[in-house]
Enzyme design. Structure first.
Site, PDB file in Angstrom:
ATOM      1  N   ASP B  92       0.844  -1.208   0.000  1.00 46.01           N
ATOM      2  CA  ASP B  92       0.000   0.000   0.000  1.00 46.01           C
ATOM      3  C   ASP B  92       0.868   1.242   0.000  1.00 46.01           C
ATOM      4  OD1 ASP B  92       0.794  -0.589   2.700  1.00 46.01           O
ATOM      5  OD2 ASP B  92      -0.750   0.790   3.433  1.00 46.01           O
ATOM      6  N   GLU B 156       0.104  -0.739   5.830  1.00 45.58           N
ATOM      7  CA  GLU B 156       1.212  -0.142   6.584  1.00 45.58           C
ATOM      8  C   GLU B 156       1.008   1.359   6.740  1.00 45.58           C
ATOM      9  OE1 GLU B 156       5.117   1.433   7.752  1.00 45.58           O
ATOM     10  OE2 GLU B 156       3.988   1.975   5.950  1.00 45.58           O
TER      11      GLU B 156
END
Lengths: 458, 458
Positions: B92, B156
């Site tokens: 991500d 994250e």
């Protein structure tokens, strides 16, 4: 009241209200460039109505600056030997955010509980429409009792730069004996009110730049300047937690209200606790100690932050130290203060207290003078008589904490004293979601304006 | 280097880079709900690649909470008698605003000056792709020298809640001897670097409510509380202008770096003035007196404001006192501090200093532990040998001011020490416009990881 014009207004009231709703449907938000076409449409709608009711020399007056919205001019000057009134209002409105707090769409006027809800309902389309309908009622029943010039603007909510320049140029078209301004409110329901004092203002932006680009707050936090923290330190030094503005010299020129005015304010039907609960809704009121709420909002300067653009404002988390951040900051000024001096004091102080590591730019977005109107002039007295007849009560004289810079401009450049006859109510949510206009006030406001114009001609 | 896998990587490098660009085109912004589909697409792309190169038991692991993004698991466990490594990275990425500062579109990877520019180029898709390509090179040339489990996450940048819960449940699939984490940077170009310390963090929101609705700043300014002014006063009391956090007790548990570590930091090639000019670009650096920049960003806690949503943030002027305003505030923590205690101290202090008239809500958005890795373990030493071979230099041990909460979770729940081998550079603009990854580092990073896995198996 035996006025034929009042009778006409009563007979045609349902139509008047329908017409107002049509005007309210035009999203004439002057601060948003994408609504420039809507502003022009509102201006053209008003011009067409002036032509229809029999006003003359109707035209749009373009403002000189880029991205401006046109003024609307109209006149009727056939009352030989009678005074001339300059009628003022504005057709532009505030933005609608936060949109999700509106109970009905801001540009779909909706009647509830004896009010019409819409953006601009009270500020100021509803009040402009009262003026237009008062003129129509008089024109339809024998003509106007005095000479009338109308000047409406579409930039009031963005500072009124265009009309200010136009008025300062002293055009022959604006020659008049007094001004009628309908953009204020009544102190309480059914209490006829004249506003005789306004706060001025300066609206500014503080832009703080730190790093050259947005930075990761983990990697750089502790070494890179944070523009929001810098703004927080600046703002906390501009006004303390007790509402006292800390800019050196800021209060030097403040003119305190007279003893008589303070005494009159104390006799007004005003309950701080009721005001806190019904209008503000905060857990306590704030502000300078030693001053009543009316003094704090009418006769004391204030400093407010309206928004702080920049950085990450979405849902969730983004660990950024933004390269820059802004604060939109305005100050309200009171009689005897000048925008130019206040801005100089503010700018010099901000530049002095700016924290290390950042560059601060202080921008003036717009400004307006405070004003105080003497209450003993004949037009103020004509309004008092007219409203006594319509409402059955004596008028109270109040001030407003808001700013109508044009009132100062009319005085300074055209020598006109203004009669601020307004029929808003304190809970009308102007500039906020669910703005409304009371339908009884719309109706009696038209009648009050008709009778005022008749009395002013007497 | 005689490694067949390294030779394979060199022969296939052009393809590796093309594949990375495909991955970078997927706008897998985890914090924006409208990109949830893109996050899943990135996960599926990685899973397909693991299957193609010969990894086994490949699957998406859904996270337990609503609106989460899946993890990607894969393994290859045929190196009997050899250690097992748990390979971690994240697919991500951060949001892209301010979009107008990007020189090329954030999701159209563009090569310039020996770099590839794209959101996620270095953080962390480029580094994940190094891991994948190291595994492919080894699998294509005789198989892996040790047992490998891979666990990639897609949350994250939003706090990693899903993987934290998963790791805390101690699944059998994550049994390993050590972890390889590729999400850090080299201290300088061509200087092999191992990160052995991370700051922890708490990310919070302060929500301040004043009036029950937005109010006109003219009418109510001076009596109604202003949430932005309240936030300014709170923020100014959280951290002073010298960078000192004012929350009582906040520094009590701070573990200072050892004398040896401080001495090693002083010998690093670091020039504060160069750092100020090239990385930060502010007119001065800021922060606590008596601490070097490296100490301030690696070993001292910090408090940063990321954005202040609310009120009017458009162009022009709106004279509103907003009913509420927010501040997104995070704190970086250092070894020996705990997120729970830091948040308690912060929350209690904010509630104590909240100005009159407003309600303040303090919300914890996410948190992560700080960590310190002992440098004498055999996997750290294997990495040092591998990087010496590839880069021809001794490795420097640094810390990072950023937070990789998973490193603490691997330690606490799985007993795994992490080897943080990362190949970003200090000017890679992570979390900012024009994020990039150096192409030489991408190439030598793959070779370093291949040789590290071979050395770790030895």
């Amino acid at each position: 009241m035996s006025s034929a014009a009042v009778a006409f207004a009563r007979e045609n009231h349902a139509r008047f209200l329908d017409e107002l709703k049509s005007l309210l449907r035009i999203p004439s938000i002057s601060t948003l460039p994408e609504h420039a076409g809507d502003c022009r449409k509102a201006a053209e709608t008003l011009a067409a109505e002036f032509r229809r009711i029999g006003m003359e020399n109707v035209r749009l007056v373009e403002t000189a600056h880029e991205g401006g919205h046109p003024m609307v001019y109209a006149d009727w000057l056939h009352a030989a030997g009678k005074p001339t009134v300059l009628v003022y209002g504005h057709y532009d409105v505030q933005p609608v955010d936060p949109i999700d707090e509106w109970l009905s769409p801001p540009f779909e006027p909706t009647e509830r509980d004896g009010n019409v809800y819409a953006r601009g309902a009270v500020d100021d389309k509803g009040q402009v429409w009262m003026q237009v309908k008062a003129l129509e009622s008089l024109l339809a029943t024998g003509g106007l009792p005095l000479n009338v010039r109308v000047l409406l603007e579409g930039e009031e909510e963005v500072g009124g730069e265009g009309i200010a320049e136009y008025v300062a140029s002293k055009p022959a078209d604006l020659k008049a004996d007094f001004a009628l301004v309908s953009d204020t409110e009544m102190f309480a329901p059914d209490l006829p009110t004249l506003c005789v004092g306004l706060r001025g203002m300066i609206y500014t932006e503080l832009e703080v730049k730190g790093a050259k680009t947005d930075l990761h707050s983990g990697m750089y936090g502790g070494a890179a300047p944070n523009p929001f923290m810098a703004l927080a330190h600046i703002l906390a030094k501009l006004k303390d937690e007790n509402g006292r503005i800390l800019i050196p010299g800021f209060y030097d020129d403040v003119l305190p209200p007279s003893k008589e005015e303070l005494a009159a304010w104390r006799s007004l039907p005003f309950d701080e606790e009721h005001y806190r609960q019904t209008e503000v809704g905060s857990k306590t009121l704030v502000g300078e100690e030693g001053y009543s709420v009316l003094e704090r909002t009418w006769a004391r300067p204030t400093l407010e932050v309206h928004g702080m653009p920049g950085g990450f404002t979405g849902a969730g988390a983004k660990t950024v130290i933004p390269a820059k951040a802004l604060a939109k900051v305005s100050m309200r000024l009171v009689p005897n203060m000048t925008p130019a001096k206040a801005f100089e004091q503010y700018k010099a102080y901000v530049e002095k207290i700016a924290p290390a590591g950042v560059d601060v730019t202080v921008r003036l977005i717009h400004q307006g003078d405070a004003c105080l109107i003497p209450v003993n002039n004949k037009y103020i007295q004509a309004s008092v008589r007219a409203m006594h007849e319509v409402w059955g009560k004596d008028t109270v004289f109040i001030r407003s904490g808001g700013s109508i810079p044009i009132v100062g401009d009319f005085d300074r450049h055209l020598g006109l004293s203004s009669v601020m006859m307004g029929f808003g109510l304190p809970d009308d949510n102007l500039h906020a979601p669910n703005e409304k206009f009371n339908l009884k006030n719309f109706r009696l406001g038209i009648e009050s304006l008709i009778r005022f114009l008749e009395e002013a001609a007497a």
